[in-house]
Design a protein around this motif. Structure first.
Motif, PDB file in Angstrom:
ATOM      1  N   ASN A 485      26.905 -36.770 -14.939  1.00 10.52           N
ATOM      2  CA  ASN A 485      26.283 -36.658 -13.616  1.00 10.52           C
ATOM      3  C   ASN A 485      26.466 -37.927 -12.804  1.00 10.52           C
ATOM      4  O   ASN A 485      26.408 -37.912 -11.584  1.00 10.52           O
ATOM      5  N   SER A 526      21.542 -32.053 -26.845  1.00 13.75           N
ATOM      6  CA  SER A 526      20.576 -31.715 -25.794  1.00 13.75           C
ATOM      7  C   SER A 526      20.677 -32.686 -24.627  1.00 13.75           C
ATOM      8  O   SER A 526      20.537 -32.295 -23.463  1.00 13.75           O
ATOM      9  N   PHE A 527      20.943 -33.966 -24.928  1.00 16.82           N
ATOM     10  CA  PHE A 527      21.152 -34.941 -23.851  1.00 16.82           C
ATOM     11  C   PHE A 527      22.346 -34.515 -22.997  1.00 16.82           C
ATOM     12  O   PHE A 527      22.295 -34.575 -21.761  1.00 16.82           O
ATOM     13  N   LEU A 529      23.639 -31.497 -22.598  1.00 18.82           N
ATOM     14  CA  LEU A 529      23.356 -30.285 -21.820  1.00 18.82           C
ATOM     15  C   LEU A 529      22.526 -30.597 -20.581  1.00 18.82           C
ATOM     16  O   LEU A 529      22.632 -29.907 -19.564  1.00 18.82           O
ATOM     17  N   ASN A 530      21.713 -31.642 -20.657  1.00 22.19           N
ATOM     18  CA  ASN A 530      20.845 -31.996 -19.527  1.00 22.19           C
ATOM     19  C   ASN A 530      21.457 -33.017 -18.580  1.00 22.19           C
ATOM     20  O   ASN A 530      20.947 -33.217 -17.477  1.00 22.19           O
ATOM     21  N   ASN A 531      22.546 -33.672 -18.988  1.00 22.60           N
ATOM     22  CA  ASN A 531      23.091 -34.765 -18.180  1.00 22.60           C
ATOM     23  C   ASN A 531      24.569 -34.629 -17.836  1.00 22.60           C
ATOM     24  O   ASN A 531      25.099 -35.471 -17.121  1.00 22.60           O
ATOM     25  N   ASN A 533      27.882 -32.223 -16.329  1.00 25.20           N
ATOM     26  CA  ASN A 533      28.292 -31.049 -15.562  1.00 25.20           C
ATOM     27  C   ASN A 533      29.434 -30.375 -16.313  1.00 25.20           C
ATOM     28  O   ASN A 533      30.434 -31.021 -16.632  1.00 25.20           O
ATOM     29  N   LYS A 544      23.193 -24.004 -14.712  1.00 22.79           N
ATOM     30  CA  LYS A 544      22.340 -24.362 -15.839  1.00 22.79           C
ATOM     31  C   LYS A 544      21.885 -23.145 -16.632  1.00 22.79           C
ATOM     32  O   LYS A 544      21.840 -23.171 -17.875  1.00 22.79           O
ATOM     33  N   LYS A 608      13.091 -30.346 -25.447  1.00 21.61           N
ATOM     34  CA  LYS A 608      14.391 -30.596 -24.828  1.00 21.61           C
ATOM     35  C   LYS A 608      15.532 -30.097 -25.702  1.00 21.61           C
ATOM     36  O   LYS A 608      16.570 -29.669 -25.213  1.00 21.61           O
ATOM     37  N   ARG A 609      15.339 -30.164 -27.009  1.00 19.95           N
ATOM     38  CA  ARG A 609      16.401 -29.778 -27.943  1.00 19.95           C
ATOM     39  C   ARG A 609      16.477 -28.276 -28.162  1.00 19.95           C
ATOM     40  O   ARG A 609      17.441 -27.769 -28.748  1.00 19.95           O
ATOM     41  N   SER A 611      17.112 -25.650 -26.420  1.00 17.59           N
ATOM     42  CA  SER A 611      18.239 -24.847 -25.913  1.00 17.59           C
ATOM     43  C   SER A 611      19.438 -24.931 -26.842  1.00 17.59           C
ATOM     44  O   SER A 611      20.100 -23.923 -27.109  1.00 17.59           O
TER      45      SER A 611
END
Length: 678
Positions: A485, A526-527, A529-531, A533, A544, A608-609, A611
């Protein structure tokens, strides 16, 4: 224009611009979120440096018809080295005494490289990021001084050569430097991770050369009114482009601020230069070198002050006081110091130093040198822990928690295999493959959370061959295109893309046939997937809500294609404490056993993990050769995780990575798990 007609008078506006540039950098480091463009102050300084150094050398050439290279270097040494030595030694001493020594080796190497003017090279090779690692290292700001010193090493020779070309062929010096500037500017945009790196010298030299070019640029005369109108228009256009058109595109911003600086110095009769012609700014410009050197170490040590306003006031006051003292008692003293008398002794000293280094250090074997350096630092680190205010009481814990950088693989440092860099074909097989003459292979891939499993895997019973291929920061998502990102770390995106393709190639075209192959995939999933693109093959971004299914399909296809004699083991994100070992020890209750203290909650971590956990569970259901080895099950109960695994033995050597000792400790659990899969 003849060489003697160039104006060699020093313009006081240059000093004012120096003041503005260092103010911008200080504001950036005080509050990066509020003053997020302050890093561009360094680029202003690059332009100024190029202009001033050319002015100085040209004046000498006109006067003496030559450039005395030795005198030039002595002047640079007088100007730069004494203050750097004072800054580095005082900062390093305070760090050893006052601060958490969790990053001891990196900071020690940074200090050493800062003195000798190659800290930018060290940061480049060690994959440190200016926008991510700055709060961990009080010497991170010295990268720009390294760029300048490396430029100064070459530029006198280049300028002298250009003077010779001018004399013989009458080619305008403006044209010659313009060609060189454009060449280096183009290098900056080559599709190469090295050339795109923030610290790489050749991609920064064009900025300094732009300042050199400014000196030789044919002048046009505009009155104050016309110059001011032009600068005002360009100023607003520049900040519109910076603030509203892709504001975090670093390269674009550098080009714009460099152009604006160039025009301000070129059209030196304008309103902006009049507005900044203030005694305070001029004085800041005079002490700018000292202020730049000491401002970041000051901020580094004062970040622990909780009161936000006190932090800002104390930082500005203290860095100003130190800079003024250094300017008056170090900078000015050595500027006036007559080196001519001592020139031959300095020459003899450096010759003796070079001979000593050649005799005692095998520079032909850099790996051996690095290993020896790390061993020496290990000894210094143990001594430092005994005297450090933060760490002395935790020494008995710290001797049982060794960082991964000290782990050896095939007699080399582990980072020889796991560093974030594009490697030649067959590199991993040549350097990171352990052949125990077995019919089974364990292949480890993933990011730094895969790296800290290496001791665990290699502590096994040697019934396997091993291929160790993690890469720092490169979370493995097969056949995927993704980027961060944050465009400031764009170069890492390209390296990660290479890594994914390289791993898929190794797995698909494995040169060796095995009775069984075990592929372990570990990472901060998980990091990512959240940070990150993610994009499909047509470069359309994945939304998302669609991302879990997209990632599942990628992994499922990858597993189906590579399932022959293969087991896949996923090691999902490990639970991470939000404090270091020293933070933990500070809060000890002496009435409670230390091994029961510092446990930390992971409810938010599990959320957070979740997903990626769902993706793995789905893969387990659809594929009989997929398994999961989860550290949460072994070290956590009721959403609370342990910080210690045995007496005086912490799990983490850093906040988010296992120690070598703990990684080896869990080897038995891992191989028990593995044997049950057969």
């Amino acid at each position: 224009m003849s060489l003697s007609k160039y104006n060699t008078d020093y313009n006081n506006d240059i000093t004012n611009l120096r003041g503005i540039s260092v103010i911008l950098v200080i504001l950036f480091h005080l509050n990066e979120n509020l003053f997020f463009l302050g890093y561009l102050g360094v680029d202003i300084f690059f332009i100024i440096s190029g202009y001033v150094i050319t002015l100085t050398l040209h004046k000498e050439y006109i006067k003496n018809k030559k450039i005395n290279i030795v005198d030039f270097y002595l002047r640079r040494i007088k100007r730069l080295l004494p203050s750097i030595i004072v800054c580095v030694f005082s900062t390093y001493f305070l760090y050893l005494i006052l601060n958490d020594l969790i990053y001891f080796k990196e900071i020690s190497k940074s200090a050493f490289s800062s003195i000798f003017g190659f800290s930018n090279i060290y940061f480049l090779l060690s994959n440190q990021d200016y926008f991510i690692n700055n709060l961990d290292n009080p010497f991170i700001h010295t990268w720009s001084l390294g760029i300048e010193e490396q430029f100064y090493f070459f530029y006198p020779f280049i300028l002298f050569l250009f003077y010779k070309i001018y004399k013989i062929y009458k080619i305008n010096l403006f044209v010659l430097i313009l060609i060189l500037s454009l060449f280096l500017f183009i290098i900056n945009y080559l599709d190469n991770p090295l050339f795109n790196n923030f610290y790489f010298p050749l991609t920064r030299f064009w900025e300094i050369l732009l300042g050199c070019l400014l000196f030789f640029t044919p002048k046009i005369k505009l009155d104050f009114y016309k110059s001011s109108i032009f600068i005002i228009c360009f100023f607003f256009l520049s900040f519109y482009l910076i603030l509203f058109i892709d504001p975090i595109n670093i390269k674009k911003n550098i080009i714009i601020i460099s152009s604006l600086t160039f025009l301000n110095i070129y059209l030196n009769n304008n309103i902006f230069l009049k507005l900044i012609n203030i005694k305070l700014i001029n004085y800041i410009g005079k002490i700018s070198y000292s202020l730049y050197l000491f401002h970041f170490p000051t901020i580094f040590f004062l970040t622990y002050i909780s009161n936000e306003y006190l932090f800002y006031v104390s930082s500005i006051f203290l860095m100003s006081l130190i800079a003024i003292l250094n300017y008056n008692f170090v900078e000015i003293f050595f500027r006036r110091f007559n080196f001519n008398y001592y020139k031959k002794y300095i020459f003899y000293f450096f010759i003796a130093l070079i001979i000593f280094l050649l005799i005692n250090i095998d520079f032909t074997n850099i790996k051996k040198f690095k290993s020896s350096l790390n061993s020496s630092l290990n000894q210094i680190e143990k001594i430092a822990y005994r005297f450090n205010f933060e760490s002395s009481k935790s020494y008995k814990f710290l001797i049982n928690t060794t960082n991964l950088e000290n782990f050896k693989l095939n007699k080399e440092d582990l980072r020889f295999c796991t560093s974030q860099s594009i490697k030649p074909e067959n590199y991993y097989y040549n350097n990171c493959y352990i052949d125990n003459q077995k019919e089974k292979l364990i292949h480890l891939i993933g990011d730094s959370e895969a790296e800290h499993l290496v001791p665990m895997i290699l502590e096994g019973d040697n019934n396997y061959n091993y291929l160790i291929t993690p890469m720092l920061g490169a979370t493995f998502f097969p056949n995927s295109i993704y980027n961060y990102n944050n465009p400031k770390v764009e170069h890492k995106t390209k390296i990660n893309s290479w890594y994914i393709n390289s791993m898929e190639g190794i797995i698909k075209d494995d040169k060796l046939n095995y009775e069984q192959r075990i592929i372990i995939i570990a990472g901060r999933f998980s990091f990512a997937l959240n940070n990150f693109n993610f994009f499909d093959k047509n470069m359309n971004q994945i939304y998302k809500n669609d991302l879990p299914l997209f990632i599942y399909n990628k992994y499922n296809d990858f597993i189906k294609k590579n399932s022959k004699n293969t087991i896949f083991i996923f090691v999902p994100d490990i639970p991470i404490a939000n404090f270091s070992l020293n933070d933990c020890i500070k809060s000890f209750d002496q009435n409670i056993s230390h091994i029961k203290q510092c446990n930390f909650k992971i409810d938010k971590f599990i959320e957070k993990r979740s997903s990626f956990d769902e993706i793995i569970q789905k893969l387990l259901l659809r594929n009989k050769n997929v398994y999961i080895f989860d550290f949460v099950k072994n070290n956590c109960t009721d959403l609370s995780c342990k910080f210690f695994y045995e007496k005086y033995k912490p799990i983490y050597s850093r906040k988010n990575h296992f120690s070598i000792e703990f990684s080896k400790f869990v080897s038995k659990d891992f191989y028990n798990f593995l044997n049950k899969l057969k």
